[in-house]
Design a protein around this motif. Sequence first.
Motif, PDB file in Angstrom:
ATOM      1  N   SER A 120      44.980  46.695  42.989  1.00  0.00           N
ATOM      2  CA  SER A 120      43.523  46.904  43.395  1.00  0.00           C
ATOM      3  C   SER A 120      42.389  46.041  42.697  1.00  0.00           C
ATOM      4  O   SER A 120      41.206  46.300  42.929  1.00  0.00           O
ATOM      5  N   THR A 121      42.718  45.360  41.587  1.00  0.00           N
ATOM      6  CA  THR A 121      41.743  44.457  41.093  1.00  0.00           C
ATOM      7  C   THR A 121      41.385  43.127  41.881  1.00  0.00           C
ATOM      8  O   THR A 121      41.962  42.830  43.031  1.00  0.00           O
ATOM      9  N   PRO A 122      39.821  42.579  41.592  1.00  0.00           N
ATOM     10  CA  PRO A 122      39.569  41.609  42.558  1.00  0.00           C
ATOM     11  C   PRO A 122      40.470  40.269  42.340  1.00  0.00           C
ATOM     12  O   PRO A 122      40.462  39.730  43.448  1.00  0.00           O
ATOM     13  N   GLU A 169      32.098  52.785  45.524  1.00  0.00           N
ATOM     14  CA  GLU A 169      32.795  51.391  45.091  1.00  0.00           C
ATOM     15  C   GLU A 169      34.180  51.577  44.462  1.00  0.00           C
ATOM     16  O   GLU A 169      35.152  50.744  44.776  1.00  0.00           O
ATOM     17  N   ASP A 182      36.510  52.104  47.253  1.00  0.00           N
ATOM     18  CA  ASP A 182      36.899  51.076  48.173  1.00  0.00           C
ATOM     19  C   ASP A 182      37.856  49.933  47.387  1.00  0.00           C
ATOM     20  O   ASP A 182      38.793  49.385  48.275  1.00  0.00           O
ATOM     21  N   HIS A 183      37.587  49.703  46.129  1.00  0.00           N
ATOM     22  CA  HIS A 183      38.432  48.768  45.436  1.00  0.00           C
ATOM     23  C   HIS A 183      40.041  49.554  45.449  1.00  0.00           C
ATOM     24  O   HIS A 183      40.797  48.740  45.641  1.00  0.00           O
ATOM     25  N   ARG A 215      41.598  48.790  48.705  1.00  0.00           N
ATOM     26  CA  ARG A 215      42.388  47.449  49.100  1.00  0.00           C
ATOM     27  C   ARG A 215      43.766  47.499  49.176  1.00  0.00           C
ATOM     28  O   ARG A 215      44.356  46.704  49.817  1.00  0.00           O
TER      29      ARG A 215
END
Length: 289
Positions: free
Chosen positions: A83-85, A128, A131-132, A135
């Motif tokens: 789930s991290t960017p 937010e 949403d992460h 993913r």
Amino acid sequence: MCASDAADGPLEASILVIGDEILGGFVQDTNSGWLASRLVSHGVDLSQIVVVPDDVAAIDEALQRELSRPRPRIVFTTGGIGSTPDDVTYEAVARSLGRDLEVAPELARRIDGALAWTRAQGLEVDDEFADHMMRMARIPAGGCLLRRDGSWAPGVRVDVEGGIDATGGASIVILPGVPSQLRAIVTSVVEPEMLAGRGRSQAVAEVTHGFPESALNRCFARLAERYPDVQVGSYPGVPMLVRLRGEPDRVATARADVEEFLRQLEAEPGGARLRQAWARRLAGDEERP
């Protein structure tokens, strides 16, 4: 639904190991070695293992290169589905294939449950945050989940041009980077559904000996001429090891040739002395030249 009728022709494989932590030396990749051993057990040839960073362009470039190899082909990716960017594997695969990302309902339900649990602990879960987390539920369009009971992180199969079940097709299998999760998915789903019965009939034979590796170079040259279809590896150690891999009949004949060469070497003047001297060197009783 992913297809299940096997196509003609032996299956080949590639592995893309994805992760900045691998390239940075912070984490050791154990997944590719384990996966390679499972492919060998099914007679599936592994063409390439590639390590790439958590970068969409780098993953795209590597994926396109592996998809251009002979087919039917299965391309495994490991890592980058959290789930991290920096977890961009789903996005990269989708973009490389010219597809959108779509929400997998089963994964979305699991994530909704995780969000509810997090709220119950008293942590604020805003849009937010959600949403992460979500993913992890957005997979390449047309992909299907490789389910196993009780698993939080399933694998995802994405077929290209009919997948491995069609002549000239390929399948991308997206796997988590956590070794325990990856191994569970492969053994419970990928092996029985995608690998079993798809490879060449292969055998592995090992011959040990006590000579320096260089003493067998003539033997290796002859093997390359007589058995170009047999993979030959020579590995230093105590004892030294010669490993042969290929079709069972060819491996058996090649092994007999190696054993005969070793018998002749032992019978040559100085052969036994060479073996004894080499043993002393390995034991540290003599200095190497």
